[in-house]
Design a protein around this motif. Structure first.
Motif, PDB file in Angstrom:
ATOM      1  N   GLY A   1      -8.148   6.035   6.456  1.00  0.00           N
ATOM      2  CA  GLY A   1      -8.852   4.923   7.050  1.00  0.00           C
ATOM      3  C   GLY A   1      -7.902   3.994   7.775  1.00  0.00           C
ATOM      4  N   THR A   2      -8.456   2.978   8.416  1.00  0.00           N
ATOM      5  CA  THR A   2      -7.655   2.046   9.196  1.00  0.00           C
ATOM      6  C   THR A   2      -6.843   1.141   8.278  1.00  0.00           C
ATOM      7  OG1 THR A   2      -9.166   2.076  11.076  1.00  0.00           O
ATOM      8  CG2 THR A   2      -7.766   0.131  10.834  1.00  0.00           C
ATOM      9  N   LEU A   3      -5.563   0.985   8.626  1.00  0.00           N
ATOM     10  CA  LEU A   3      -4.645   0.174   7.845  1.00  0.00           C
ATOM     11  C   LEU A   3      -3.928  -0.799   8.776  1.00  0.00           C
ATOM     12  CD1 LEU A   3      -3.223  -0.307   5.066  1.00  0.00           C
ATOM     13  CD2 LEU A   3      -1.493   1.330   5.834  1.00  0.00           C
ATOM     14  N   ILE A   4      -3.830  -2.062   8.347  1.00  0.00           N
ATOM     15  CA  ILE A   4      -3.155  -3.114   9.104  1.00  0.00           C
ATOM     16  C   ILE A   4      -1.965  -3.601   8.281  1.00  0.00           C
ATOM     17  CG2 ILE A   4      -3.427  -5.358  10.223  1.00  0.00           C
ATOM     18  CD1 ILE A   4      -6.549  -4.837   9.893  1.00  0.00           C
ATOM     19  N   LEU A   5      -0.795  -3.626   8.883  1.00  0.00           N
ATOM     20  CA  LEU A   5       0.377  -4.129   8.170  1.00  0.00           C
ATOM     21  C   LEU A   5       1.400  -4.680   9.136  1.00  0.00           C
ATOM     22  CD1 LEU A   5       2.798  -1.289   7.062  1.00  0.00           C
ATOM     23  CD2 LEU A   5       0.918  -0.897   8.646  1.00  0.00           C
ATOM     24  N   ALA A   6       2.328  -5.467   8.602  1.00  0.00           N
ATOM     25  CA  ALA A   6       3.447  -5.991   9.382  1.00  0.00           C
ATOM     26  C   ALA A   6       4.715  -5.268   8.968  1.00  0.00           C
ATOM     27  CB  ALA A   6       3.608  -7.491   9.151  1.00  0.00           C
ATOM     28  N   ASN A   7       5.576  -4.994   9.942  1.00  0.00           N
ATOM     29  CA  ASN A   7       6.839  -4.319   9.668  1.00  0.00           C
ATOM     30  C   ASN A   7       7.904  -4.821  10.651  1.00  0.00           C
ATOM     31  OD1 ASN A   7       8.297  -2.361   8.129  1.00  0.00           O
ATOM     32  ND2 ASN A   7       8.301  -1.026   9.917  1.00  0.00           N
ATOM     33  N   PRO A   8       8.875  -5.636  10.194  1.00  0.00           N
ATOM     34  CA  PRO A   8       9.077  -6.177   8.846  1.00  0.00           C
ATOM     35  C   PRO A   8       7.907  -7.070   8.425  1.00  0.00           C
ATOM     36  CG  PRO A   8      11.049  -6.482  10.190  1.00  0.00           C
ATOM     37  CD  PRO A   8       9.950  -6.068  11.107  1.00  0.00           C
ATOM     38  N   ASN A   9       7.702  -7.107   7.108  1.00  0.00           N
ATOM     39  CA  ASN A   9       6.570  -7.878   6.605  1.00  0.00           C
ATOM     40  C   ASN A   9       6.929  -9.358   6.504  1.00  0.00           C
ATOM     41  OD1 ASN A   9       3.879  -7.985   5.541  1.00  0.00           O
ATOM     42  ND2 ASN A   9       4.768  -8.408   3.537  1.00  0.00           N
ATOM     43  N   ASN A  10       5.905 -10.165   6.625  1.00  0.00           N
ATOM     44  CA  ASN A  10       6.008 -11.595   6.414  1.00  0.00           C
ATOM     45  C   ASN A  10       5.110 -11.947   5.216  1.00  0.00           C
ATOM     46  OD1 ASN A  10       6.318 -14.441   6.995  1.00  0.00           O
ATOM     47  ND2 ASN A  10       4.282 -14.380   7.879  1.00  0.00           N
ATOM     48  N   PRO A  11       5.581 -12.630   4.191  1.00  0.00           N
ATOM     49  CA  PRO A  11       6.800 -13.448   4.160  1.00  0.00           C
ATOM     50  C   PRO A  11       7.984 -12.844   3.427  1.00  0.00           C
ATOM     51  CG  PRO A  11       5.388 -14.107   2.364  1.00  0.00           C
ATOM     52  CD  PRO A  11       4.672 -12.973   3.071  1.00  0.00           C
ATOM     53  N   ASP A  12       7.863 -11.623   2.898  1.00  0.00           N
ATOM     54  CA  ASP A  12       8.932 -11.127   2.024  1.00  0.00           C
ATOM     55  C   ASP A  12      10.001 -10.329   2.764  1.00  0.00           C
ATOM     56  OD1 ASP A  12       7.581  -8.770   2.545  1.00  0.00           O
ATOM     57  OD2 ASP A  12       6.746  -8.569   0.541  1.00  0.00           O
TER      58      ASP A  12
END
Length: 324
Positions: free
Chosen positions: A124-135
């Motif tokens: 399914g559809t996945l949304i993420l940040a890379n690098p992630n915020n805030p860690d």
């Protein structure tokens, strides 16, 4: 805690009104404190509408920077707008990695948080940040491509690479293709230190790019944003120097924090996250000494610190942190 500071970085004027004081240091945003210096020397004709050819030139030079063909790049007035518009285009059920940007949970109706285990094993559809915020967590490019393969026939992988410019090794922007259900979002303002320009990019299959252009209309960017972005992406000497400098500055911040007993986390050189017993109390102590940081309402132990601009700023931060 005032939502001016827990919703996103910034809010410096609200902080001045609330806490008083002068000579504020804003460490709340994760924006390069050494901005690209060429913007002030540029001149703009404010009487003319921006030229389509100039916008195309900006997208071409940005595409080269991202390692992709220009036809896959759409300039937008800030990456957040690109995220929200793309979410409307993709639609359907989605998951987003949490914690991360609040926008990720809002860009597709019905998206729900997903733990790292869910993200790696479920389609399914996945949304993420890379690098992630805030860690500052970073997933390498090979693992990101594996995530893309797991999306299944109806899922998309939507990757916010707002902090990728400092070290693009983990970027998968070059993997965008008309045959892949992959969209990457890039921000200009963070790495180049010019958030007020409001410039971002959506790197996507051509069908998504065309749909975005239709919704954005004829003049999506100001003449200033086009000119500044074009010149900055062409300044390879400054880019190389910034990529060399930022990790050294981040290492100096790490060393200071560890001297005081804090354990900084993250691999993005533009910010660090610390875990403390009472982050709100630490936020207040710093703010009363005119240093703005980034707290999190849902994580009362977390405080994010942007990169100090110079040794004097670092020393001032250290003095307040040590005065506990």
């Amino acid at each position: 805690m005032n939502a001016n500071w827990t919703w996103h970085g910034g809010g410096i004027e609200a902080a001045k009104r609330h806490f008083g004081g002068e000579d504020w240091i804003d460490l709340s945003t994760g924006i390069n404190p050494h901005p690209w210096p060429g913007a002030a020397a540029l001149a703009f004709d404010w009487q003319r509408l921006p030229d389509p050819e100039a916008l195309a030139q900006l997208e071409a030079i940005a595409a080269s920077f991202f390692g992709i063909e220009a036809g896959h790049v759409c300039a937008v007035p800030g990456s957040e707008i690109g995220l929200r518009l793309t979410g409307m285009l993709i639609g359907g059920p989605a998951r987003h990695i949490a914690p991360s940007y609040r926008t990720h949970g809002e860009m597709i109706a019905g998206s729900v948080p997903a733990g790292a285990d869910t993200a790696s094993g479920q389609g399914g559809t996945l949304i993420l940040a890379n690098p992630n915020n805030p860690d500052g967590r970073t997933i390498d490019a090979a693992a990101m491509r594996a995530l893309l393969r797991r999306r299944g026939p109806d899922g998309w992988l939507l990757v916010d690479e707002a902090f990728a410019d400092a070290d693009p090794a983990a970027s998968i922007a070059a993997s965008v293709d008309d045959r892949e259900r992959l969209v990457v979002f890039r921000s200009f303002g963070k790495f180049f230190g010019l958030a007020g320009v409001r410039l971002g990019f959506v790197v996507a299959p051509r069908a998504i790019v065309a749909a975005l252009r239709e919704r954005l209309g004829a003049w999506p960017l100001s003449a200033a944003a086009i000119a500044i972005g074009t010149a900055a992406y062409a300044d390879t000497g400054w880019i190389d120097a910034a990529r060399a400098r930022l990790p050294k500055d981040a290492a100096a911040l790490d060393a200071m924090l560890m001297r005081l007993g804090f354990a900084p986390t993250g691999s993005s050189p533009l910010f660090r996250l610390i875990d403390v017993d009472d982050a709100q109390a630490l936020f207040d102590r710093l703010a009363r000494r005119a240093i703005l940081t980034r707290p999190f309402a849902e994580q009362p132990r977390w405080l994010r610190l942007g990169l100090p601009a110079d040794a004097a700023t670092l020393a001032r931060l250290e003095a307040v942190l040590a005065d506990g």
